[in-house]
Every structure is written in C-alpha cells, then in structure tokens.
Design a protein around this motif. Structure first.
Motif, PDB file in Angstrom:
ATOM      1  N   SER A 350       0.486  -0.660   0.010  1.00 55.12           N
ATOM      2  CA  SER A 350      -0.364   0.161   0.002  1.00 55.12           C
ATOM      3  C   SER A 350       1.139   1.221   0.307  1.00 55.12           C
ATOM      4  N   LEU A 351       2.013   1.474   0.645  1.00 54.05           N
ATOM      5  CA  LEU A 351       2.788   2.269   0.725  1.00 54.05           C
ATOM      6  C   LEU A 351       3.671   2.785  -0.744  1.00 54.05           C
ATOM      7  N   LYS A 352       3.799   1.964  -0.935  1.00 48.97           N
ATOM      8  CA  LYS A 352       4.096   1.643  -2.498  1.00 48.97           C
ATOM      9  C   LYS A 352       3.653   2.319  -3.246  1.00 48.97           C
ATOM     10  N   THR A 353       2.339   2.250  -3.502  1.00 54.25           N
ATOM     11  CA  THR A 353       0.999   2.304  -4.277  1.00 54.25           C
ATOM     12  C   THR A 353       1.144   3.669  -3.781  1.00 54.25           C
ATOM     13  N   ILE A 354       0.740   4.031  -2.380  1.00 53.88           N
ATOM     14  CA  ILE A 354       0.809   5.731  -2.521  1.00 53.88           C
ATOM     15  C   ILE A 354       2.135   6.738  -2.465  1.00 53.88           C
ATOM     16  N   ILE A 355       3.272   6.210  -2.022  1.00 52.35           N
ATOM     17  CA  ILE A 355       4.539   7.167  -2.334  1.00 52.35           C
ATOM     18  C   ILE A 355       4.945   5.824  -4.009  1.00 52.35           C
ATOM     19  N   PRO A 356       4.703   6.629  -4.897  1.00 53.61           N
ATOM     20  CA  PRO A 356       5.313   5.453  -5.794  1.00 53.61           C
ATOM     21  C   PRO A 356       7.177   5.775  -6.125  1.00 53.61           C
ATOM     22  N   ASP A 359      12.575   5.254  -3.283  1.00 56.00           N
ATOM     23  CA  ASP A 359      13.275   5.486  -2.660  1.00 56.00           C
ATOM     24  C   ASP A 359      13.216   6.506  -1.244  1.00 56.00           C
ATOM     25  N   ILE A 360      12.074   6.843  -0.700  1.00 61.61           N
ATOM     26  CA  ILE A 360      11.451   7.788  -0.075  1.00 61.61           C
ATOM     27  C   ILE A 360      10.533   6.147   0.942  1.00 61.61           C
ATOM     28  N   VAL A 361      10.221   5.459  -0.687  1.00 61.29           N
ATOM     29  CA  VAL A 361       9.514   4.254   0.903  1.00 61.29           C
ATOM     30  C   VAL A 361      10.222   2.806   1.367  1.00 61.29           C
ATOM     31  N   ILE A 362      11.573   3.327   0.694  1.00 65.89           N
ATOM     32  CA  ILE A 362      12.853   2.412   1.210  1.00 65.89           C
ATOM     33  C   ILE A 362      13.520   3.322   2.637  1.00 65.89           C
ATOM     34  N   MET A 363      13.474   4.296   2.816  1.00 64.35           N
ATOM     35  CA  MET A 363      13.599   5.565   3.348  1.00 64.35           C
ATOM     36  C   MET A 363      12.789   5.032   5.055  1.00 64.35           C
ATOM     37  N   LEU A 364      11.109   5.346   4.454  1.00 65.15           N
ATOM     38  CA  LEU A 364      10.053   5.075   4.541  1.00 65.15           C
ATOM     39  C   LEU A 364      10.406   3.800   6.074  1.00 65.15           C
TER      40      LEU A 364
END
Length: 455
Positions: A350-356, A359-364
């Motif tokens: 879901s996070l991956k869908t919300i934030i394309p 790199d930001i997803v991995i930092m989160l």
C-alpha cells in the motif's frame, strides 16, 4: 479480529516502552503479547482473507478457499517456521554471549583495556566508535555490541557516562553491520536470498555506512558527556591479569570470526558454527581452569567447588542475560504473527502505491525498522521488489534496515542487548541518542543516493 490484533500489538509495544513507569520488566509484556497475538490468530484463522508464506516471501494463493483443517495445518507449519528462525537467532546469541562471558571469566578483555591508555573521553569515544564499526562487520553488530559494552564496563565506572558511550556504540555497530554480508541479520538475509553480492555490498555501502557512524560521533564529541577525562576506576588498582586472559580473548574472537567461514563452507545456519566454536572455547576454558569437563551436572560442579575448582563454562552460562533473550524471543514471535497474516506485506504494498518514489519508500522502511523489527520488514521488501541482483534498491534496503533501527533502543538487536546489559531506559535513549542516530541515517542515505546518481 485483525483490528483487535493490531490494538493488542500497540498496547504491548506501549507497555514495553513504558517499562520503567509501569515497573514491569519488558520481557513480561513481550511474552504476553506474543502468546495473545498467536492465540487470536488461531481463534480467527477461519475469517482471515490472507496468509503470508515467509519462506517464499509472498501471499499464499487461494488461502480464503482453504478448508478449516488446511488452515490450521498451515498455521502450525508457519508457527514452527517462525520458531525455528527465531531459535536460530537466539542460539547464535546465546553462543556468542557465552563465549564473551568465558573470555570475561579469564579477564581476557583486560588485554583490550591495556591498549586503551587514554583518559580523554573524546578520544575514547572515537576509539570505541571505530572498534564498533570494524568489529560489527567481522563478528556482526550484535556480538560486537556485547564485546564492547563488556570492555566499557571495565574501563568506565560512572554509569551515566557509560550510557552515553553505549548509545554511540549502538549507532556505530549498526552502521558497521550494514556494509558486511555477515554484519547484520537483514544483510545476511539479502545475501543468502541472492539479492546482493559481498563485493558490491561493500562497494556501495562502505562510504554511506562510515558517514552514518562518523557524523553522529563527531557531533557527540562536542557534547558535555564527552568532555574532560575519566575518573580512575577501582579496577585499575587491582592485581595483574589472568595469564590465560590474552589466549582466551584471541581464541574466543577467532571462534566467532570462524562462524561465517563455517557457514560458507557447509551452507549451514550460523548458529551451528557458533555452537562448534563455543564447544572448542569451552574445552580450553575447562583445561585452563583445571576443572572437570562438566557443564550441566550440578553434583560434579559441587564436588569441584569443595576442591576449590570452578567450572568457567558453568559460571559463564549462569551469567547469561536470559531476560534479554526472552524479550528478543517475544518481540520476534509477536511481529511474526503480524507478518503471517500478511499485514506487513500488504502495508508495504500500500505504501508503494501511495508513494511511487521507491527511494522514499525504502527510507520509510528504515524509519519503520526502528519501531518494528527489521527482519520481517526486509522479508516484506524482498517480496515487494523484483529487481535483479545487486540493484541499488537492495543495497539501499540493506543500509536503511541496518542503520534505521538505531533511532530507537528496541529497533535493533544491538540496541536490545545493550538495553539489557546496561539497563538503558527507552525514553532516555529517545531523548539523548535518537536524534544523533537520525542525523547519521539521513546523512548516510543522502550519500548513498548521491553516489548512485553519479555512478
């Protein structure tokens, strides 16, 4: 039921963080949370729509159409799988802690202490930071933390000063573990899962990891706790070191370093090699102490005591910090229950869908690893991304998961062990150390992204 499970996890987590306020040892809510969560999973197994295959790192297809007996069988298999994986870590930890205690029995760490002549707190901080960074890459961040805090306890008498040093050791050890395939459980997972190779992992992460350690240490070196010189400890006036101390130190550390070599040769889990190393160290410990070869026989041990002999193995095992081990068990198994229901995997998707932006997803995910154990988060990320081996994504995941856990005391195995050994308060660490760890994490992440953009 899923909502109730999440609420129970949050309440259990709060109870752990409020350990000193509630005056309840953190292992109690950890174990209770684990048992209750798995009980709820068992009760609601018929209603859950998803199930996560931990071995395959993916959701089980058609789980909702399974019969009740099939679901219960899958539950038992999954629980056994997680118990086995958790036991691998715990027995590795027990072996490493026992070797460290045996070295300490012979006063082996005084060998290191003898090399550290400086009384300057600032110089001592840099020495321990670099030792943690290098040792964690060789013998893993968990064992390096155990070794260095043990040495710290020999050198620094003041408890408050020691806590500050321990906090910086956690940051340095986690940074050092990120660039080595055997330095952290998560990098080992990525290495075994054929997502990264040793050469590329070191090449991409050595500089970001080094800055992740150096920047917080540099800032801390100007802070009040690291100004001035250490007071002379009582131990410095004690008698000469045990003559077998240096031998047991080199033997013990060699045994720990041998573990990844054994794993590479045999392809067996690291705990097997650790048990072999422990057995060799125990043999020499018993010979040097002129005691009988006895570990578990209390009657023989009593006989030794009457004759004036003490089994170093028996004494070392009795000193193991079992509450920390049980706490670690409770936390890992509790998180495993959330993973098994696919909550972590679906949440990551879901996070991956919300934030394309990947790199930001991995930092989160890195920030998340400070709150939730980084092992299941990395497992979820291995299912999220399908990039080839040595893609920069896998290296960034290794860095984020490895160093992000430093932002909270319970965010990494090194932090949990340090918390047990020095009785570090959760909120003390949060107020004093977390911001330094966050700065190191951001600087390291920015460096990694900058280097990948250039090269």
């Amino acid at each position: 039921m899923e909502t109730l499970i999440i609420i129970i996890f949050i309440l259990g987590y709060l109870a752990i963080t409020l350990e000193h306020n509630l005056k309840i040892d953190k292992l109690i809510p950890a174990l209770a949370m684990m048992a209750v969560l798995w009980a709820l999973v068992a009760f609601g197994i018929e209603t859950f729509p998803n199930w996560f295959d931990s071995a395959g790192h993916k959701l089980v297809e058609g789980f909702s159409s399974f019969s009740i007996s099939e679901k219960h069988h899958l539950l038992e298999e999954t629980l056994l799988h997680h118990l086995g994986k958790t036991a691998e870590i715990l027995f590795f930890l027990l072996g490493a802690m026992t070797i460290v205690e045996i070295i300490d029995y012979f006063d082996g760490f005084a060998t290191f202490k003898n090399y550290i002549k400086t009384k300057s707190k600032k110089k001592l901080l840099w020495i321990f930071a670099f030792l943690a960074f290098i040792l964690s890459a060789i013998i893993d961040n968990l064992t390096a933390t155990i070794v260095l805090i043990t040495i710290l306890q020999k050198i620094i008498g003041d408890k408050n000063t020691r806590l500050w040093f321990a906090g910086l050791i956690i940051i340095a050890a986690n940074a050092g573990g990120a660039w080595s395939p055997i330095g952290d459980v998560t990098t080992t997972m990525l290495w075994i899962g054929k997502k990264v190779t040793t050469a590329k992992l070191i090449e991409y992460l050595i500089i970001p990891s080094l800055l992740c350690m150096v920047v917080p240490t540099f800032i801390a070196s100007f802070m009040k706790p690291f100004k001035g010189e250490l007071e002379k400890t009582e131990e410095e006036d004690s008698t000469t070191q045990n003559k077998y101390g240096p031998t047991m130190l080199y033997l013990g550390l060699s045994g720990i370093i041998f573990v990844p070599i054994f794993k590479t040769i045999t392809h067996l889990p690291p705990y097997v090699g650790m048990m072999l190393s422990l057995s060799v160290v125990c043999v020499f410990a018993e010979i040097y102490s002129r005691s009988k070869f006895s570990i578990s026989h209390a009657v023989e041990q009593e006989g030794d005591d009457k004759q004036g002999h003490h089994s170093p193995v028996h004494q070392s095992l009795s000193k193991i910090e079992l509450p920390s081990v049980l706490f670690f068990f409770g936390i890992l198994m509790a998180v495993a229950s959330l993973e098994s229901l696919g909550m972590l995997f679906i949440g990551a998707e879901s996070l991956k869908t919300i934030i394309p932006n990947t790199d930001i997803v991995i930092m989160l995910l890195g920030v998340g690893s400070a709150v939730v154990d980084n092992v299941p988060l990395v497992a979820a990320s291995m299912g999220m991304f399908q990039e080839p081996i040595d893609s920069h994504i896998w290296h960034f995941i290794a860095f984020s998961a490895g160093t992000g856990g430093s932002m909270l005391i319970i965010g990494s195995a090194a932090g949990v062990v340090a918390m047990g050994m020095e009785k570090i308060d959760f909120f003390w660490y949060f107020k004093k150390i977390s911001w330094l760890a966050a700065i190191g994490f951001v600087v390291g992440a920015a460096t990694f992204l900058g280097l990948t953009a250039i090269f």
